[in-house]
Write an enzyme that holds these catalytic residues in place. Structure first.
Site, short mmCIF file in Angstrom:
data_model
loop_
_atom_site.label_atom_id
_atom_site.label_comp_id
_atom_site.label_asym_id
_atom_site.label_seq_id
_atom_site.Cartn_x
_atom_site.Cartn_y
_atom_site.Cartn_z
N CYS A 18 -9.52 11.83 -1.77
CA CYS A 18 -8.09 12.06 -1.99
C CYS A 18 -7.86 13.44 -2.60
CB CYS A 18 -7.53 10.98 -2.91
SG CYS A 18 -5.75 11.08 -3.14
N ASP A 52 0.82 -1.20 0.00
CA ASP A 52 0.00 0.00 0.00
C ASP A 52 0.86 1.25 0.00
OD1 ASP A 52 -2.38 1.40 0.07
OD2 ASP A 52 -2.47 1.43 2.26
N ASP A 106 -8.10 1.57 -9.38
CA ASP A 106 -8.35 1.98 -8.00
C ASP A 106 -8.62 3.48 -7.93
OD1 ASP A 106 -8.36 2.37 -5.26
OD2 ASP A 106 -6.18 2.36 -5.09
N ARG A 129 1.87 5.21 3.96
CA ARG A 129 1.41 5.20 2.58
C ARG A 129 1.88 6.44 1.82
NH1 ARG A 129 -2.68 5.98 -1.26
NH2 ARG A 129 -3.24 4.01 -2.24
#
Length: 550
Positions: free
Chosen positions: A353, A296, A386, A464
């Site tokens: 995000c 990740d 994704d 991450r």
């Protein structure tokens, strides 16, 4: 002959003045001769960023084809890694407000895959993996076994821990010890004396099957008996394994379930970071039965991830590893060369995000998916699209551009199976908390650092986004809430049905055929202007109720 105001004799009306209509019987032949001037554009013309800029899923449509089959005939089986395939191309994201064991279990039962997040201690994550692996089995090779000295109270505690109440009792309290009885939920549910040993309430009238019995034979014995469990014993009466009636029922209710062919256990995936401590975490996950590990990272093309990929392939050759995230062929090539079994595509396109806004780094998702997946396909590496998935149409577009599966975060965060509690928003709507792993809330969460010296270094959010050593955290995600979507047991079947109907409209019967027809130019696309996007949504109504399924 066309009629003009009812006067056939006076009619000289044509759609094109002075042009005699062609014979309608020749329509298909005429179209075939004009094949070079087909409607729409091919995928390479569509994704040409020098001409069209970087495209997202909303910027184009797929043109319809010919329907020659029913939607139920559309097959959705697809690879998620080089070795493992799923019956449906749906994957839940490893976010701490999306996927824990409940989501992973139900996604696997419904034919997809749930990726357990790592913003928790290694022990907690490994425990979640165990719950997934134990949930549905063929032969349960490592059942929870009680000893004659185990108390009724302890048996109740084990039921609360594992979610089931049927346990074999053996002489030594271990596997491969002589079976003496079985405990069920009914035996202990209303027993008042919690300190009594389980031998006072256990059943001794057992139906067993000899070791070596095939799964089909064992299922037949269990289906004929009135027992909930079928112990498998050797010639000396020692317990070897167990078969559960509830698993037979699950096989009936969930025919698409993602299971390993040899053990019939649900397929389980989990995420880890690329720090040295993650190697210790990985070992615990492998010991718990992990099948797929996802590395990740917001930017996967790093020395840390390449080293971790090589470590995983060297130390755990039976474990499939998915690398990422990547959005360019150059990024993908590094990870493919290191030995990944799958890739995860996307950077800054998720609903929670803000990487593209804050870092000015990333790529529009449609351009990313086609560029990376078309390159990775040459090496047999499946790709996960994704981010940016808001509806069924986006799933279809991601798959059409070459992804073998799609990963969803916000789309699943409001379901019953996602972690967290519901609450009522200021507008009076039922919602659930949802946050990006780059949000300040996620990066400051201390659950992952329990027992560690450096809480920040053990946090999945900081790892991450390579922020473990930062004195000041820079957010690359936000915290918010999403509307209640009910249970995934209803929502995911809606997504599956929508996918099948979409592929029927396109005129393809499987995902491999979709990908091939796109590359061959048989499936065509159309760019959408801003006005076209507005036209394609609900418009012109005073009010409306957008109910997606029933």
């Amino acid at each position: 002959m066309p009629l003009t105001n009812g006067d056939a004799a006076a009619s000289t009306s044509f759609l094109l003045p002075g042009v005699e209509p062609l014979d309608f019987n020749t329509a298909l032949d005429v179209l075939k001769n004009e094949d070079s001037d087909r409607d729409g554009i091919d995928v390479k013309t569509l994704i040409d960023s020098r001409t069209n800029g970087g495209l997202t899923y909303n910027d184009f449509l797929i043109l319809p084809g010919y329907i020659g089959f029913s939607a139920a005939d559309v097959a959705l089986e697809t690879p998620v890694t080089k070795r493992i395939s799923l019956k449906t191309p749906l994957v839940s994201s490893p976010m701490d407000t999306v996927t824990e064991h409940s989501m992973a279990i139900h996604m696997a039962l419904l034919g997809g895959l749930g990726v357990i997040h790592h913003n928790c201690s290694a022990e907690d994550q490994a425990e979640m993996v165990r719950k997934v692996k134990r949930y549905e089995n063929g032969f349960i090779l490592d059942p929870v076994v009680l000893s004659p000295k185990t108390t009724v109270g302890e048996a109740k505690q084990l039921k609360e821990k594992w979610g089931f109440g049927g346990f074999p009792v053996t002489e030594n309290g271990t596997l491969r010890s002589r079976l003496v009885g079985m405990i069920t939920t009914r035996d202990i549910q209303f027993h008042p004396a919690l300190d009594d040993p389980v031998t006072t309430v256990m059943s001794t009238d057992l139906v067993t099957a000899p070791s070596g019995t095939t799964l089909a034979e064992a299922n037949a014995v269990l289906s004929k008996s009135k027992k909930g469990k079928l112990p498998m014993v050797d010639a000396n009466g020692h317990l070897i394994s167990l078969l559960s009636r509830s698993d037979l029922l699950k096989n009936l209710h969930y025919p698409l379930a993602s299971k390993l062919p040899h053990s019939k256990q649900l397929i389980c995936a989990a995420a880890i970071g690329t720090r040295p401590d993650d190697k210790i975490r990985l070992q615990k996950l492998v010991d718990a039965g992990l099948d797929i590990v996802i590395l990740d990272s917001s930017q996967g093309n790093s020395m840390y991830q390449i080293e971790m990929i090589k470590y995983v392939k060297r130390q755990h050759p039976g474990l499939d590893v998915i690398g990422g995230n990547v959005v360019t062929r150059e990024q993908a090539a590094s990870l493919i060369a290191a030995g990944v079994d799958g890739l995860r595509i996307g950077m800054g396109s998720g609903s929670a995000c803000i990487t593209q806004e804050v870092m000015a780094v990333g790529r529009p998702q449609a351009a990313s998916v086609f560029g990376v997946s078309s390159f990775a396909a040459r090496f047999g590496v499946p790709c996960i699209a994704d981010g940016g998935i808001q509806n069924v149409g986006h799933i279809v577009k991601g798959l059409a551009l070459g992804a073998s599966t799609v990963m969803m975060g916000g789309l699943l965060a409001g379901t019953t199976e996602s972690p967290g509690n519901y609450f009522v928003s200021r507008e009076g709507q039922l919602v659930k908390a949802y946050r990006g792993m780059g949000s300040i809330d996620a990066m400051e969460d201390k659950k992952a650092g329990v027992g560690g010296k450096n809480v920040k270094a053990n946090n999945a959010g900081t790892a991450r986004y390579f922020s473990e050593g930062d004195r000041l955290l820079v957010a690359q995600g936000v915290s918010g809430s999403v509307l209640d979507r009910g249970s995934v047991t209803k929502f995911v079947p809606y997504l599956i049905a929508g996918l099948q109907h979409s592929l029927q409209d396109i005129g393809v019967k499987s995902l491999p055929q979709l990908r091939q027809d796109v590359l061959d130019g048989r499936v065509r696309f159309e760019l959408r202007t801003v006005s076209a996007q507005a036209e394609g949504n609900v418009h012109g109504l005073h009010s409306f109720d957008k109910k997606l399924y029933s």
